[in-house]
Design a protein around this motif. Structure first.
Motif, PDB file in Angstrom:
ATOM      1  N   THR A   2     -68.955 -55.294-111.056  1.00  0.00           N
ATOM      2  CA  THR A   2     -68.490 -55.497-109.899  1.00  0.00           C
ATOM      3  C   THR A   2     -66.961 -56.166-110.199  1.00  0.00           C
ATOM      4  O   THR A   2     -67.067 -57.247-110.757  1.00  0.00           O
ATOM      5  CB  THR A   2     -69.374 -56.280-109.173  1.00  0.00           C
ATOM      6  OG1 THR A   2     -70.547 -55.674-108.788  1.00  0.00           O
ATOM      7  CG2 THR A   2     -68.648 -56.475-107.397  1.00  0.00           C
ATOM      8  N   SER A   6     -63.561 -55.097-105.470  1.00  0.00           N
ATOM      9  CA  SER A   6     -64.576 -54.564-104.841  1.00  0.00           C
ATOM     10  C   SER A   6     -65.471 -55.616-104.101  1.00  0.00           C
ATOM     11  O   SER A   6     -65.806 -55.377-103.153  1.00  0.00           O
ATOM     12  CB  SER A   6     -65.597 -53.768-105.774  1.00  0.00           C
ATOM     13  OG  SER A   6     -66.189 -54.846-106.754  1.00  0.00           O
ATOM     14  N   ARG A 214     -70.556 -48.194 -99.749  1.00  0.00           N
ATOM     15  CA  ARG A 214     -69.504 -47.429 -99.849  1.00  0.00           C
ATOM     16  C   ARG A 214     -68.400 -48.344-100.689  1.00  0.00           C
ATOM     17  O   ARG A 214     -67.715 -47.893-101.625  1.00  0.00           O
ATOM     18  CB  ARG A 214     -68.845 -46.641 -98.839  1.00  0.00           C
ATOM     19  CG  ARG A 214     -69.719 -45.659 -97.993  1.00  0.00           C
ATOM     20  CD  ARG A 214     -68.876 -44.824 -97.189  1.00  0.00           C
ATOM     21  NE  ARG A 214     -68.705 -45.444 -96.112  1.00  0.00           N
ATOM     22  CZ  ARG A 214     -69.210 -45.531 -94.976  1.00  0.00           C
ATOM     23  NH1 ARG A 214     -70.728 -44.867 -95.034  1.00  0.00           N
ATOM     24  NH2 ARG A 214     -69.139 -46.441 -93.758  1.00  0.00           N
ATOM     25  N   ASP A 216     -69.099 -50.660-102.583  1.00  0.00           N
ATOM     26  CA  ASP A 216     -69.660 -50.605-103.963  1.00  0.00           C
ATOM     27  C   ASP A 216     -69.556 -49.651-104.712  1.00  0.00           C
ATOM     28  O   ASP A 216     -69.916 -49.710-105.734  1.00  0.00           O
ATOM     29  CB  ASP A 216     -70.761 -51.635-103.976  1.00  0.00           C
ATOM     30  CG  ASP A 216     -70.636 -53.105-103.723  1.00  0.00           C
ATOM     31  OD1 ASP A 216     -69.577 -53.680-103.758  1.00  0.00           O
ATOM     32  OD2 ASP A 216     -71.652 -53.776-103.065  1.00  0.00           O
ATOM     33  N   HIS A 217     -68.965 -48.388-104.066  1.00  0.00           N
ATOM     34  CA  HIS A 217     -69.197 -47.255-104.699  1.00  0.00           C
ATOM     35  C   HIS A 217     -70.578 -47.015-105.114  1.00  0.00           C
ATOM     36  O   HIS A 217     -70.624 -46.458-106.189  1.00  0.00           O
ATOM     37  CB  HIS A 217     -68.322 -47.048-105.701  1.00  0.00           C
ATOM     38  CG  HIS A 217     -66.699 -47.660-105.675  1.00  0.00           C
ATOM     39  ND1 HIS A 217     -65.894 -46.796-104.882  1.00  0.00           N
ATOM     40  CD2 HIS A 217     -66.039 -48.846-105.910  1.00  0.00           C
ATOM     41  CE1 HIS A 217     -64.743 -47.399-104.656  1.00  0.00           C
ATOM     42  NE2 HIS A 217     -65.006 -48.672-105.496  1.00  0.00           N
ATOM     43  N   ASN A 219     -74.300 -45.318-103.781  1.00  0.00           N
ATOM     44  CA  ASN A 219     -74.843 -44.066-102.836  1.00  0.00           C
ATOM     45  C   ASN A 219     -76.389 -44.776-102.157  1.00  0.00           C
ATOM     46  O   ASN A 219     -77.150 -45.495-102.782  1.00  0.00           O
ATOM     47  CB  ASN A 219     -75.288 -42.902-103.562  1.00  0.00           C
ATOM     48  CG  ASN A 219     -74.034 -42.321-104.349  1.00  0.00           C
ATOM     49  OD1 ASN A 219     -73.068 -42.426-103.667  1.00  0.00           O
ATOM     50  ND2 ASN A 219     -74.249 -41.777-105.556  1.00  0.00           N
TER      51      ASN A 219
END
Length: 224
Positions: A2, A6, A214, A216-217, A219
């Protein structure tokens, strides 16, 4: 890993969406859906319920308890924005559990279903048409497995935040499926109102949690 950027983005998303969804009261954080508590147990609740009224309350209590377990699991361990979401879910679902337990007591119905999910097995439930459902709470849509719950208990930091969001989103998706069926097929207006409130609240919470993932990218998990 992280990044600082972010983290800042995640916190901005959480603050922005929390203002729209969560309200702070003297007893803590409650979710707003026209009212902050379940509908009152009015006289229509003691009218004759149908199998959906009873089965929905019995099984949704079990379903809600897992959300309570997950929210308590991250208490004091998650990031502040995830803690805020977990606290709101905990408050809201405990209130609804109390309402459903009270309704079942008024009906003289058992607290636990003899055949869990049988009330959704008539082929009309979304995604369940024509299915012969196995009995047991493990089939309830959206529930996390024991392995996933154990993993949630072991994780820390960013990994804990992400898994909590993933599991709770899928858990809510299952709860919404159950609530929408109850809203369409329950007999009593108070049960229908509760199911509609659950649909609204949990849909809003999903929007918040998906935005955090999202940021944190990460899914969502597949559902069902």
């Amino acid at each position: 890993m992280t990044t600082r950027r972010s983290i800042q983005r995640r916190r901005w998303v959480a603050r922005t969406l929390a203002v729209a969804i969560f309200g702070v009261s003297g007893t803590g954080i409650a979710i707003i859906a026209g009212q902050s508590t379940p509908p009152a147990i009015a006289h229509d609740v003691v009218a004759r319920p149908n199998r959906v009224d009873i089965g929905f309350c019995q099984d949704m209590i079990v379903h809600h308890y897992q959300a309570v377990v997950m929210a308590r699991e991250v208490h004091g361990r998650a990031s502040p924005e995830i803690q805020t979401i977990a606290d709101g879910i905990l408050t809201n679902q405990l209130e609804e559990i109390g309402w459903m337990q009270g309704a079942l007591a008024l009906w003289g119905a058992p607290a636990v279903a003899r055949h869990p999910m049988a009330w959704m097995s008539d082929g009309e439930a979304p995604g369940m048409a024509g299915m012969a459902l196995p009995t047991g709470p493990t089939y309830m849509p959206g529930l996390a497995t024991q392995h996933q719950l154990n993993r949630l208990g072991r994780l820390h930091g960013h990994a804990l935040d992400v898994l909590f969001l993933q599991l709770m989103i899928r858990h809510h998706e299952g709860g919404i499926e159950m609530a929408r069926y109850a809203a369409a097929h329950a007999r009593l207006p108070a049960v229908k109102a509760l199911a509609i409130r659950m649909d609204f609240d949990e849909s809003q919470e999903i929007n918040t949690m998906e935005a955090l993932l999202r940021a944190d990218h990460a899914n969502t998990l597949a559902y069902p």
